[in-house]
Enzyme design. Sequence first.
Site, short mmCIF file in Angstrom:
data_model
loop_
_atom_site.label_atom_id
_atom_site.label_comp_id
_atom_site.label_asym_id
_atom_site.label_seq_id
_atom_site.Cartn_x
_atom_site.Cartn_y
_atom_site.Cartn_z
N GLU A 1 32.08 33.57 53.91
CA GLU A 1 32.19 33.42 55.37
C GLU A 1 32.16 31.94 55.73
OE1 GLU A 1 29.51 36.26 57.37
OE2 GLU A 1 29.30 34.80 58.98
N ASP B 1 31.69 29.79 59.25
CA ASP B 1 31.29 30.08 60.64
C ASP B 1 31.26 28.89 61.58
OD1 ASP B 1 30.52 32.67 59.98
OD2 ASP B 1 28.45 32.10 59.58
N GLU C 1 29.59 28.79 65.39
CA GLU C 1 28.90 29.57 66.43
C GLU C 1 28.50 28.62 67.54
OE1 GLU C 1 26.56 33.43 64.96
OE2 GLU C 1 25.77 31.59 64.10
#
Length: 281
Positions: free
Chosen positions: A104, A106, A108
């Site tokens: 993953e 990411d 955010e």
Amino acid sequence: MGISGNVSCLVLLVGLALSSLIVGSYAGNFYQDFDLTWGGHRPKIFKGGQLLSLSLDKVSGSGFQSKKEYLFGRIDMQLKLVAGNSAGTVTAYYLSSQGPTHDEIDFEFLGNVSGDPYVLHTNIFTQGKGNREQQFYLWFDPSKNFHTYSIIWKPQHIIFLVDNTPIRVFKNAESLGVPFPKNQAMRIYSSLWNADDWATRGGLVKTDWSKAPFTAYYRNFNVIDAKSSKSFSDSQPSWQTNALDAPSRRRLRWVQKYFMIYNYCTDLKRFPRGFPAECRN
Ligand SMILES: *[C@@H]1O[C@H](CO)[C@@H](O)[C@H](O)[C@H]1NC(C)=O
């Protein structure tokens, strides 16, 4: 219409055909490229597929995901984040494969009360294991205008960029025993949800539901897919080797010096017996 009229008409037509070809091959279309996967009526696509919005209210957040999976490439998306009092909201924008040993990458965005800065939180999971957080403030208000957030994912490194400025480089450290995402294809995901138990000032500031629904916007999705694009490796000669070019390295240092607020690689409290191997890279 005289000959010159016909010629200019033809030029116009050819021009139109060419420009639609160019637009078609570079800019994504949300109808074609994404599925709205969560939140009932809350995610919406507008403008013939050129604009997408996610919203969050007291009942639910919302989300979308790409139809395709990617294995290496460069992915750009423009986001305009929840404006005003966005405290407690999280807008996640990430690549992920599936399963317990998933990889993953990411972004955010942790909202804040009006006037206080968003936090851009980044993380990388390899083989199901994350714990590689770096956090940044941004040098602009990400809710005022669209800005471009990009991920360059190559076998040698992963680079996070904001408006083309690299903010984080994760080098392939397999030689030090650190797994690198390179065998599992990933989809693009995004979601907007409530996380007021931790997001803003560590959970001290709660979501103000009188301001709901909260909305984030997406446009100009663009992907250079390593699989379908022979030119991917040639498209960015300066990103070719492990090192960024000199101006990009300077920009990266500038961001890390003035805007980085957390780096797991310097968190002694968390790693009293020594930092993870990739931190030496
Ligand atoms: C919100 O603003 C406060 C005060 O400036 C800051 O400490 C915090 O890092 C900001 N962001 C979040 C997500 O808490």
